[in-house]
Design a protein around this motif. Structure first.
Motif, short mmCIF file in Angstrom:
data_model
loop_
_atom_site.label_atom_id
_atom_site.label_comp_id
_atom_site.label_asym_id
_atom_site.label_seq_id
_atom_site.Cartn_x
_atom_site.Cartn_y
_atom_site.Cartn_z
N ALA A 152 0.83 -1.21 0.00
CA ALA A 152 0.00 0.00 0.00
C ALA A 152 0.87 1.26 0.00
O ALA A 152 0.62 2.20 -0.76
N TYR A 153 1.89 1.29 0.84
CA TYR A 153 2.77 2.46 0.95
C TYR A 153 3.61 2.64 -0.32
O TYR A 153 3.77 3.75 -0.83
N GLY A 154 4.13 1.54 -0.83
CA GLY A 154 5.02 1.62 -1.98
C GLY A 154 4.33 2.05 -3.26
O GLY A 154 4.93 2.71 -4.11
N ASP A 195 6.22 -3.02 -10.65
CA ASP A 195 7.59 -2.81 -10.19
C ASP A 195 7.74 -3.16 -8.71
O ASP A 195 8.70 -3.82 -8.30
N PHE A 196 6.78 -2.72 -7.91
CA PHE A 196 6.93 -2.95 -6.47
C PHE A 196 6.72 -4.42 -6.10
O PHE A 196 7.44 -4.95 -5.24
N GLN A 218 9.10 -6.96 -4.09
CA GLN A 218 8.69 -7.81 -2.98
C GLN A 218 9.07 -9.27 -3.22
O GLN A 218 9.54 -9.96 -2.30
N ILE A 219 8.89 -9.74 -4.43
CA ILE A 219 9.20 -11.13 -4.74
C ILE A 219 10.69 -11.40 -4.55
O ILE A 219 11.08 -12.47 -4.05
N THR A 279 15.02 3.47 -4.89
CA THR A 279 14.75 2.07 -5.25
C THR A 279 15.71 1.13 -4.54
O THR A 279 15.31 0.07 -4.03
N THR A 280 16.98 1.50 -4.49
CA THR A 280 17.99 0.66 -3.84
C THR A 280 17.69 0.51 -2.34
O THR A 280 17.76 -0.60 -1.78
N LEU A 281 17.35 1.61 -1.69
CA LEU A 281 17.06 1.57 -0.26
C LEU A 281 15.82 0.73 0.03
O LEU A 281 15.80 -0.07 0.98
#
Length: 486
Positions: A272-274, A317-318, A322-323, A377-379
């Protein structure tokens, strides 16, 4: 000197039955969890306020956790009284039928709020089934494990969680990608919102057939047959476990607490946040377009008043990020078993829980957007990998620890109640509390992380008071009121 007889079920059958069953169960659960973020707020809870719709969707998601302890009591009763096999088959069937029916539900636009009510009923059925599933699978694995390898065997039903997540989300991604898009294929399409989301729920029927074929080939473990033969089976396992093992019920419940909170923050909250817009302008434009498509008025000032930012990633993308993290979840789930067998469940979990507490204090370090999108993205990817590594390390030993807290004649009931009552204290409220704290923090996630750390402290305290269980003898520990064994 006599030796223990060979397990009633071959090693490959034990691993396959415990792994396949929980993979299917968690697949069904994650299919709902994904839809709860992506489509259900629009299709079943169109309140006109994004936050309210998301909270309503998460509320129905959490309702299943309330049904889980009921399932734990019912399935635990029959599992401790009549055996593990039939109970596992019944839980799988219940979960599969409920999930399939979600795939054919009419939406709010078709039958108004009746749609949300029917979704709630089926969600409760899912929770009821999962209340009996996990403990049965954990018992199949651990009661058939060779000596000294119970935690290792206990990681296989746990592995169903990351595998179910990967299968469910890859299916959602594939369907969304293949359906026609008017814009970017990384975004949700109209076809996906209209009917594509139903396919993962309908597909569960195929997976249930496979799971039933595997589980129907099981026979009861020698551990349960020994308890039955010696007259240790209780008429009312629930009464026995509350009367004689209430302290272990409390310990088991709080030992699982940080695990549940971490898991649902890493899956539901981060999704949800991402994927929420990072700027008011972007979110307002999308909300205005959706309102116009639905033929409704759009109040820009009201929307601005209730808006709080996210990270602005596309859904595809998100979820792929996660995967990647969930792959580490699976790896560390398996790695945790040998460590727990060698050093003890309690020592391993004390270390991991301490790391979870520290991790909760780092949310702002990883999850606040930066001026450089690549650094952001890296973080975020590092955050997901670290969080899911900790999730695997804490979740893996639970497959052995919770059953080991209880003797054979109440093992199913005791471990199921601890596991599923903890789901209410952790998983049921975690998404709701996280969204509230996210909004309270003005879009910054540090309060959400502090919540995780606080739950980690409660788990750490429970572990301090808990016994080490790795050397518990299942064959001798038949339970209160069982005949003495030599």
């Amino acid at each position: 000197m006599s030796t223990a007889p060979a397990p009633a079920n071959p090693r490959s059958r034990v691993i396959t039955a415990s792994l396949v069953g929980t993979t299917i169960e968690f697949y069904d659960f994650y299919a709902y969890a994904t839809a709860a973020v992506l489509v259900f707020p629009v299709l079943f809870f169109p309140t006109g306020n994004d936050t309210t719709s998301l909270l309503a969707s998460f509320g129905v998601f959490g309702a299943a956790m309330v049904a889980r302890p009921i399932g734990a009591v019912v399935f635990g009763h029959f599992g401790d009284k009549f055996g593990r096999k039939a109970t596992l088959v019944a839980s799988l069937l219940t979960m599969g039928i409920a999930t399939f029916l979600i795939g054919v539900l009419p939406t709010y636009q078709q039958i108004n709020w009746w749609a949300a009510l029917l979704l709630l009923v089926l969600r409760l059925a899912q929770g009821f089934a999962l209340g009996g599933e996990w403990s049965g699978a954990a018992l199949v694995a651990t009661e058939n494990a060779p000596k000294g390898k119970r935690a290792w065997y206990g990681t296989f039903p746990q592995l169903g969680a990351p595998l179910g997540f990967i299968i469910a989300n890859f299916l959602f991604l594939g369907i969304n990608w293949l359906l026609p898009h008017s814009e970017n294929p990384a975004l949700k399409s109209e076809a996906f919102l209209s009917w594509g989301w139903r396919i993962p729920f309908l597909f569960s029927a195929v997976m249930v057939i496979i799971g039933l074929w595997v589980r129907l080939r099981l026979v009861e473990s020698d551990t349960f047959k020994n308890a039955e033969k010696k007259g240790a089976v209780r008429k009312l396992p629930l009464a026995t476990v509350f009367r004689h093992h209430w302290w272990h019920l409390i310990l088991g419940t709080f030992i699982m607490l940080a695990t549940y909170v971490l898991f649902y923050l890493m899956t539901n909250f981060t999704l949800a946040y991402g994927t929420k817009a990072a700027s008011l302008e972007t979110a307002s434009a999308a909300a205005q377009a959706a309102a116009e498509a639905a033929g409704k008025d759009f109040d820009a000032s009201a929307f601005a008043a209730q808006f709080y930012p996210g990270l602005g990633f596309g859904y595809t993308d998100f979820v792929l990020m996660q995967i990647v993290g969930v792959v580490f979840f699976g790896i560390f789930t398996l790695l945790s078993g040998p460590f727990a067998d060698k050093f003890g469940r309690r020592k391993v979990l004390l270390v991991v829980t301490g790391l979870i507490i520290v991790f909760g204090l780092s949310f702002n370090l990883f999850l606040l957007p930066t001026a450089d999108p690549r650094l952001t993205t890296t973080l975020v990817q590092a955050f997901l990998v670290i969080g899911f590594m900790l999730m695997g390390a804490t979740f893996g030993p639970m497959g052995a620890l919770l059953p080991e807290l209880f003797p054979t004649n109440v093992r199913y009931t005791g471990s199921a109640i601890s596991y599923n009552v903890s789901s209410i204290l952790g998983a049921a409220v975690a998404p709701l509390i996280a969204v509230w704290l996210w909004e309270l923090g003005g879009g910054a996630p540090w309060l959400v992380g502090l919540y995780l750390s606080a739950m980690g402290v409660l788990t750490f305290v429970a572990l301090i008071f808990s016994p080490e269980t790795k050397d518990r003898d299942f064959e001798q520990d038949l339970g209160v009121a069982a005949p003495a064994t030599r």
